[in-house]
Structures are given as C-alpha cells and as structure tokens.
Design a protein around this motif. Sequence first.
Motif, short mmCIF file in Angstrom:
data_model
loop_
_atom_site.label_atom_id
_atom_site.label_comp_id
_atom_site.label_asym_id
_atom_site.label_seq_id
_atom_site.Cartn_x
_atom_site.Cartn_y
_atom_site.Cartn_z
N VAL A 144 0.84 -1.21 0.00
CA VAL A 144 0.00 0.00 0.00
C VAL A 144 0.87 1.26 0.00
CG1 VAL A 144 -1.63 1.35 1.38
CG2 VAL A 144 -2.01 -1.10 1.06
N LEU A 145 1.92 1.26 0.81
CA LEU A 145 2.81 2.42 0.85
C LEU A 145 3.47 2.65 -0.51
CD1 LEU A 145 4.51 1.96 4.35
CD2 LEU A 145 2.70 3.57 3.73
N ASN A 146 3.90 1.57 -1.17
CA ASN A 146 4.49 1.71 -2.50
C ASN A 146 3.49 2.24 -3.51
OD1 ASN A 146 7.38 0.72 -3.29
ND2 ASN A 146 6.77 -0.59 -1.59
N ARG A 147 2.23 1.87 -3.33
CA ARG A 147 1.20 2.29 -4.29
C ARG A 147 0.84 3.76 -4.14
NH1 ARG A 147 -1.72 4.45 -7.02
NH2 ARG A 147 -3.61 3.76 -8.12
N PHE A 148 0.78 4.27 -2.91
CA PHE A 148 0.23 5.60 -2.70
C PHE A 148 1.26 6.67 -2.32
CE2 PHE A 148 -3.45 2.80 -1.97
CZ PHE A 148 -4.34 3.36 -2.88
N LEU A 149 2.48 6.25 -1.95
CA LEU A 149 3.50 7.25 -1.64
C LEU A 149 4.34 7.53 -2.88
CD1 LEU A 149 4.75 6.05 1.88
CD2 LEU A 149 3.04 7.80 1.35
N GLY A 182 8.28 9.57 -4.28
CA GLY A 182 9.55 10.20 -3.95
C GLY A 182 10.24 9.54 -2.78
N PHE A 183 10.72 10.36 -1.84
CA PHE A 183 11.50 9.89 -0.71
C PHE A 183 10.74 8.87 0.13
CE2 PHE A 183 12.62 10.45 3.84
CZ PHE A 183 13.90 9.97 3.80
N LEU A 184 9.45 9.16 0.42
CA LEU A 184 8.67 8.26 1.26
C LEU A 184 8.48 6.90 0.60
CD1 LEU A 184 5.94 10.69 2.69
CD2 LEU A 184 7.91 9.71 3.88
N GLN A 185 8.31 6.89 -0.72
CA GLN A 185 8.19 5.61 -1.42
C GLN A 185 9.48 4.80 -1.32
OE1 GLN A 185 8.03 5.37 -5.80
NE2 GLN A 185 6.03 4.36 -5.54
N SER A 186 10.62 5.49 -1.34
CA SER A 186 11.91 4.79 -1.29
C SER A 186 12.15 4.14 0.07
CB SER A 186 13.05 5.77 -1.61
OG SER A 186 13.25 6.68 -0.54
N ILE A 187 11.44 4.58 1.11
CA ILE A 187 11.61 3.97 2.43
C ILE A 187 10.36 3.17 2.82
CG2 ILE A 187 13.24 5.72 3.22
CD1 ILE A 187 10.96 6.98 4.85
N ALA A 188 9.61 2.71 1.83
CA ALA A 188 8.37 1.98 2.12
C ALA A 188 8.63 0.72 2.94
CB ALA A 188 7.66 1.62 0.81
N ILE A 189 9.72 0.00 2.64
CA ILE A 189 10.02 -1.22 3.40
C ILE A 189 10.37 -0.88 4.84
CG2 ILE A 189 11.72 -3.07 3.66
CD1 ILE A 189 11.62 -3.51 0.68
N LEU A 190 11.15 0.19 5.05
CA LEU A 190 11.48 0.60 6.42
C LEU A 190 10.22 1.00 7.19
CD1 LEU A 190 14.76 2.69 6.06
CD2 LEU A 190 14.48 0.44 7.08
N LEU A 191 9.33 1.76 6.52
CA LEU A 191 8.08 2.15 7.17
C LEU A 191 7.23 0.93 7.48
CD1 LEU A 191 7.13 5.31 5.04
CD2 LEU A 191 8.04 5.27 7.38
N GLY A 192 7.23 -0.03 6.55
CA GLY A 192 6.48 -1.26 6.78
C GLY A 192 7.01 -2.03 7.98
N LEU A 193 8.35 -2.08 8.13
CA LEU A 193 8.94 -2.75 9.28
C LEU A 193 8.56 -2.05 10.58
CD1 LEU A 193 12.54 -3.52 7.93
CD2 LEU A 193 10.72 -5.17 8.35
N VAL A 222 7.40 -10.08 11.03
CA VAL A 222 7.41 -8.79 10.34
C VAL A 222 8.52 -8.78 9.29
CG1 VAL A 222 7.76 -6.30 10.64
CG2 VAL A 222 6.42 -7.58 12.32
N LEU A 223 9.70 -9.26 9.67
CA LEU A 223 10.79 -9.37 8.71
C LEU A 223 10.40 -10.27 7.54
CD1 LEU A 223 13.87 -9.81 11.09
CD2 LEU A 223 13.44 -7.87 9.58
N GLY A 224 9.72 -11.36 7.83
CA GLY A 224 9.31 -12.28 6.78
C GLY A 224 8.34 -11.66 5.80
N GLY A 225 7.37 -10.91 6.32
CA GLY A 225 6.42 -10.24 5.43
C GLY A 225 7.09 -9.26 4.50
N ALA A 226 7.98 -8.42 5.07
CA ALA A 226 8.72 -7.47 4.23
C ALA A 226 9.72 -8.20 3.34
CB ALA A 226 9.44 -6.45 5.11
N GLY A 227 10.26 -9.34 3.83
CA GLY A 227 11.25 -10.09 3.05
C GLY A 227 10.69 -10.65 1.77
N ILE A 228 9.39 -11.00 1.76
CA ILE A 228 8.78 -11.50 0.53
C ILE A 228 8.90 -10.45 -0.57
CG2 ILE A 228 6.58 -12.13 -0.55
CD1 ILE A 228 5.80 -13.46 2.09
N ALA A 229 8.63 -9.18 -0.22
CA ALA A 229 8.76 -8.10 -1.20
C ALA A 229 10.22 -7.84 -1.55
CB ALA A 229 8.09 -6.83 -0.67
N LEU A 230 11.07 -7.83 -0.52
CA LEU A 230 12.48 -7.50 -0.73
C LEU A 230 13.18 -8.56 -1.58
CD1 LEU A 230 14.80 -5.56 0.00
CD2 LEU A 230 15.21 -6.94 2.02
N PHE A 231 13.03 -9.82 -1.22
CA PHE A 231 13.69 -10.90 -1.96
C PHE A 231 13.05 -11.09 -3.33
CE2 PHE A 231 14.40 -12.80 2.52
CZ PHE A 231 15.38 -11.85 2.77
#
Length: 465
Positions: free
Chosen positions: A195-200, A202-213, A359-368
């Motif tokens: 959701v963050l990647n979809r609606f943010l 610039g800078f905020l989109q680039s830290i979507a994974i950090l915000l998700g964590l 939480v790491l696993g959920g974000a890891g699916i997107a990251l990996f």
Amino acid sequence: MDSARPDAPDALSVHPVDELLPAPQLVAYGLQHIAAMYAGVVAPPLIVGAAVGLSPAEMTILIGAALLTSGLATLLQTLGVWKTGSRMPFVNGMTFAAVAPMLSIAKTTQHGHALPVIYGSILIAGATTFLVAPFFGKLARYFPPVVSGTVISLIGLSLFPVAFGWITGSDPAAKDFASVDRIVLAGVTLAIVLVLNRFLAGFLQSIAILLGLALGTLLAIPFGLFDASALDGTPVFAVPSPFHFGGPEFQAGAVISMLIVMLVSMTESTADMLALGEVVDMPVTEDTIAAGLRADGAATFVAALLNGFAVTAFAQNIGLIALTRVRSRFVVAVGGGILILLGLFPIAGAIIAIVPQPVLGGAGIALFGTVAASGIRTLSRAQLGDSNNLLIVAVALGFGLLPIAAPGFWSHFPQVVQTVMGSGISAGCLVAIALNLFFHHLPLGRRPLPPAPVRLAQELAEPVH
C-alpha cells in the motif's frame, strides 16, 4: 582520500558528478540514499546471524559491522584512493549473492566454526577480486545476460525460504510455530509495504520497506510477538573488534563458493557502473571499471576483518539518482559517512534486531522478490528465442533450486561438493557458465541466432501452453 578526477575537463568546468553541494543538501540527499538501501544492508546479517544461532546481542554486532563496512566501502568507491574506487556516485553494501553460499557453509560446518570459515573465505575472495580487477573486463563476455540474469533470479528465489522461515519460526516443536498470529502479522506487514508503494511517492516511497517494518513492529505488540530484550545492556557507542567471532579458518569448498560469488558480484558491479555512467552522463572506461572492482575487493577484505560480509554495488541507488537527477558523488560519500556513524552506535543495530521475525518475513517477501524480479528483467535481454539460451536458463535454474527442493541431494558427496553445490547461487552460476561456454564459445557448440525476422516468426509459431 584523493578526490581529484584525472579526466576532469578543467577547473572551470565541473562535471555534476564532481559538484560539491551545500552541506544541508549533502546531508538531506545522503540520508535519502541510506533510506533506499538500509533494508538491503541489514538483511544479510539478520539471515546469517539467525542461521548460525547468534544471540540478540551478537546479532547487534553483526548488523553494526554491516553498516560500518558498507559505509567504508561507499567512501572508498566515491572518493577513491590511488587506483581504487570509481569516483562515481556508487553506493556499496552487503551483497545478497553471498547469503545462500554462507547458509550452505553454516550447514556443512561444525557448530561454532561457521563464521570463522565464512570470514576466511571472504578474505581470500576479497584479495582475489582486488588482484584480478584489471583483467575482469576481458572475461565479461562469459557473463552475458543469460548467465547473469539466471544467477540474479536464483539469488532472490534462494532467499524465499528464509522469509518463510521467519514467518513460521525455526522450531517446528515450538508452540507458536506457523501460528495464525505469525502468518497474519506477516501478511499485514506485506500489505502495508504494498500500500505504501502504491500511494506514496519520492523519498517516502523509497523507504516503504522501512516504514512497513516500523508499522509491523508496532502491530506485533498486541499479538504478543514483540520482544525488546535486545536493547537491554546494549552500549550506545562501540568500536568493533576485528574477528570478534574468532580468527579466520579456511576450507576449500567455502573458498570456492565465495570466489564464485565474487565473480557474480564483479559482473553485477560492472553492469551497474556502465548503467550509472549513462545516468550521470559520464563515460565509463576500462580503467574506471578496474578501479571500481578494486574498491569492491578491498572493501570485501576489510569487511571480513571487521565482521562484515562481501561488498558490492547497490543498483537501487542508481534508480534513485536517475529519479532525483542529483549526480554528485559527494552526496553518496556523505551517505557513506552516515552509515559509518550508524555502525559505530550499536543501539542502531539493536533497534533492527528487535523487529519481530514474522514482520521481517512479510517485508522479506517483497524484498527478496524484488531481487528475483531484477534477474527476470535481465533475462528479458537474453534472447530466449534461441533454444540454446532457453536450455541454459532451464538447466541452471534446476541445479540452482536443488538445495531448496531436495536439501539432502548432495549429502553423500565430499564436503567440498556439498558446500559448493549446496548453494543454489554457486551451483546455478557454475552450470550457467559451463553451458554458455558449451553452446556459444566452443566451436562445435556454437550456433548463430537466425536473422531477426526469422527469429520473430519462429517465436510466433511456438505453441501456447
């Protein structure tokens, strides 16, 4: 460090890459680069630390070392020393390519010796990379997109079991193993990242994974899955001690695996330097590539001394430069300085260590998955209309996925074979290189592609399944 560029036009005509921006802009843009790559830097120590059974306090040391050595590598790459460092806005960090081989080393090494063996192999691989950097350009033709794309895809695919293991837990006998709470928390974290990647932007989109964590960690509190004990007794500031986990040990299989990783890493770094040269409008010469690869090798060697892992370029930061059009290498150098500061403050690593594993696993699916998708994107340039290239990818993927699909496949072979072939990255890379040589470089195996119109007709005539 020497910040002068030998090929600069003259003192009155400063290329944007060599432009020194005002301090506030340097810091702001430098922080943006850190945000774009931070999750990628801390993921390898989290994965390897868990695999070798480190305590939360020891995990903090590993994360701090990753941050510190990534910062040192970035400074070396951007500012340069002698003929080392590309002197371009090139961000360096821990490479994902080394994770699967390191997990393989951990599985085949006696308890307590995994990290010393890993660091011994990284020392040799770093020194070798430094020495062969000037000659690597002549070998690049053996790593076309059909090879590099396959290997990059395998990097991402090989890491998916890690993400799923974070979600379910590592002990099947545990009461909460694969519990609904863990899976729901991971799913919600992944949804937040999407959701963050979809609606943010610039800078905020680039830290979507950090915000998700961060948001996922807050949500873990009502689930009863949050544990802040890693913060207890963690020093605010500490200088890392070399070989904290023991002096280096050397095993043939581990060394071979890590040398293969560095071959992959050098290929990726070379491609990234060429891409970055286009983005910043600066021609990349053989000398530039050699200097950049020397920096990778030197930084990898130093990283092993300071409890870090193998170092390579971070492609996501090239996209950030293309997006912002801020091309100054001093911006990236400031980002490297910030990474060093974070590495010297263990509390920063402890904060990452308390993120719950689901939480790491959920974000890891997107990251990996992003890593795997990058490999697929590279394969799109691999002329897969040629049946030979299609076979290279197919067979290399098969060998690369063997350690995941059949973990005990090589268990009766010598340890050197288990270590090398037990890593999907090493196995897939070796098979892809061998088949590429067979089909495209040996006189009996070479078969030229048909003309483009004929090739298109053949592809259109292929049956749809």
